[in-house]
Design an enzyme around this catalytic site. Structure first.
Site, PDB file in Angstrom:
ATOM      1  N   ASP A   6     148.017  56.037  39.525  1.00 39.56           N
ATOM      2  CA  ASP A   6     149.483  56.293  40.343  1.00 39.56           C
ATOM      3  C   ASP A   6     149.516  54.727  40.955  1.00 39.56           C
ATOM      4  O   ASP A   6     148.946  54.353  41.765  1.00 39.56           O
ATOM      5  CB  ASP A   6     148.858  57.160  41.672  1.00 39.56           C
ATOM      6  N   ASN A   9     154.243  51.801  45.538  1.00 38.66           N
ATOM      7  CA  ASN A   9     155.014  50.587  45.700  1.00 38.66           C
ATOM      8  C   ASN A   9     154.123  49.609  46.836  1.00 38.66           C
ATOM      9  O   ASN A   9     153.838  48.513  46.578  1.00 38.66           O
ATOM     10  CB  ASN A   9     155.992  50.722  46.905  1.00 38.66           C
ATOM     11  N   ARG A  11     150.252  51.051  47.174  1.00 39.75           N
ATOM     12  CA  ARG A  11     148.839  50.815  46.595  1.00 39.75           C
ATOM     13  C   ARG A  11     148.630  51.336  45.170  1.00 39.75           C
ATOM     14  O   ARG A  11     149.787  52.159  44.641  1.00 39.75           O
ATOM     15  CB  ARG A  11     148.215  52.074  47.602  1.00 39.75           C
ATOM     16  N   TYR A  94     167.692  66.529  39.250  1.00 40.08           N
ATOM     17  CA  TYR A  94     168.286  65.248  38.895  1.00 40.08           C
ATOM     18  C   TYR A  94     168.904  65.667  37.512  1.00 40.08           C
ATOM     19  O   TYR A  94     168.397  64.937  36.399  1.00 40.08           O
ATOM     20  CB  TYR A  94     167.509  63.936  38.943  1.00 40.08           C
ATOM     21  N   GLY A 102     162.030  59.538  41.167  1.00 39.24           N
ATOM     22  CA  GLY A 102     160.494  58.935  41.095  1.00 39.24           C
ATOM     23  C   GLY A 102     159.540  59.944  40.295  1.00 39.24           C
ATOM     24  O   GLY A 102     159.399  60.964  40.791  1.00 39.24           O
ATOM     25  N   VAL A 103     158.869  59.227  39.351  1.00 40.13           N
ATOM     26  CA  VAL A 103     158.106  60.233  38.600  1.00 40.13           C
ATOM     27  C   VAL A 103     156.664  60.695  39.709  1.00 40.13           C
ATOM     28  O   VAL A 103     155.805  61.792  39.377  1.00 40.13           O
ATOM     29  CB  VAL A 103     157.301  59.360  37.521  1.00 40.13           C
ATOM     30  N   ASP A 104     156.575  59.783  40.538  1.00 43.39           N
ATOM     31  CA  ASP A 104     155.491  60.108  41.700  1.00 43.39           C
ATOM     32  C   ASP A 104     155.902  61.641  42.289  1.00 43.39           C
ATOM     33  O   ASP A 104     154.926  62.479  42.524  1.00 43.39           O
ATOM     34  CB  ASP A 104     155.135  59.144  42.715  1.00 43.39           C
ATOM     35  N   THR A 127     155.265  53.740  51.588  1.00 39.98           N
ATOM     36  CA  THR A 127     156.252  52.605  52.051  1.00 39.98           C
ATOM     37  C   THR A 127     157.644  53.270  52.496  1.00 39.98           C
ATOM     38  O   THR A 127     158.359  53.277  53.463  1.00 39.98           O
ATOM     39  CB  THR A 127     156.553  51.589  51.001  1.00 39.98           C
ATOM     40  N   THR A 177     158.906  48.410  75.942  1.00 43.79           N
ATOM     41  CA  THR A 177     159.399  48.252  74.459  1.00 43.79           C
ATOM     42  C   THR A 177     158.314  48.671  73.188  1.00 43.79           C
ATOM     43  O   THR A 177     158.921  49.345  72.250  1.00 43.79           O
ATOM     44  CB  THR A 177     159.907  46.871  74.213  1.00 43.79           C
TER      45      THR A 177
END
Length: 247
Positions: A6, A9, A11, A94, A102-104, A127, A177
């Site tokens: 796997d 992006n 890991r 899709y 995304g294949v994941d 991500t 903040t």
């Protein structure tokens, strides 16, 4: 045995699957790491796999780096899986360009559907934050993509002078903040998920289960106690793909 990878992006996770069971594996952040350095020590001791399947969402040059490493270690090619129109009981939303999903996401949905066919939402937080709706019959309705809370904070840190990425305390209304940025990013993600669930529930006219996976999920999972924690869904989907191919 099959070597399953796997390649996300942030890991890379890998595992050995034999007879439908996981026997070993590992995970590491790969952005600033040579794949050869990170993987050779572990993979050089492996027997030659029957098949090497990769679910990748990274850039082509990074895929090529992995393909070259696989060729040098095992003298065989890696098979990069792409999202199909339909497979493993799941029909891709899709329709015109199924590989753009995304294949994941596709493989994780397949793992969920195989485990428990029902109306459900897949929440993947790495991500990016991705949401996908799946009907009980395996029909993928589509989904949404947004920055994860981590990516939101990083963007704020880069684009503003006085809002950094420091960890704050989750509050409903912040008086400083750091807490304002920390809480705002987390609550934005939760609000998006809640709105998506309401939309999917109305469309399917039924209650919808939610399952979450990904390294960025844990920090805001306590805010949504009804979200079930998934584990290694992409690798499990790859294992199903391998089994389907072998049969």
């Amino acid at each position: 045995m099959n070597l399953l990878v796997d390649f996300g992006n942030t890991r890379l996770k890998w595992a050995i699957w034999t007879g439908g069971k996981r026997s070993m594996g590992g995970v590491f952040a790969h952005a600033d790491t040579s794949l050869e350095t990170a993987l050779s020590a572990n993979w050089s001791a492996l027997q030659r796999p029957q098949e090497i399947l990769v679910a990748s969402v990274v850039k082509p040059e990074r895929e090529q780096e992995l393909a070259t490493l696989v060729e040098s270690l095992f003298n065989q090619e890696a098979s990069f899986v792409r999202s199909p129109r339909a497979a493993l009981g799941v029909t891709n939303a899709y329709r015109s360009d199924p590989a753009r999903l995304g294949v994941d996401r596709f493989l994780a949905l397949a793992a969920l559907h195989a485990d428990k066919p029902r109306a459900q939402i897949l929440i993947s937080c790495g991500t990016a934050l991705t949401l996908d709706a799946l009907a009980a019959d395996g029909n993928h309705l589509g989904g949404l993509i947004a920055p994860s809370p981590m990516l939101m904070r990083q963007s704020l840190g880069r684009a503003t002078a006085q809002v950094g990425e420091s960890q704050g305390t989750l509050v409903d209304i912040a008086s400083n903040t750091i807490d304002a940025a920390w809480s705002g990013c987390l609550l934005a993600a939760v609000a998006l998920v809640e709105r998506f669930r309401e939309t999917v529930s109305r469309r399917l006219d039924t209650d919808v289960a939610m399952v979450g996976d990904g390294g960025g999920l844990d920090e805001w999972l306590p805010l949504m106690p009804d979200v079930e924690r998934g584990r290694d869904l992409v690798l499990r989907g790859l294992a199903l793909w391998a089994a389907e191919e072998s049969s």
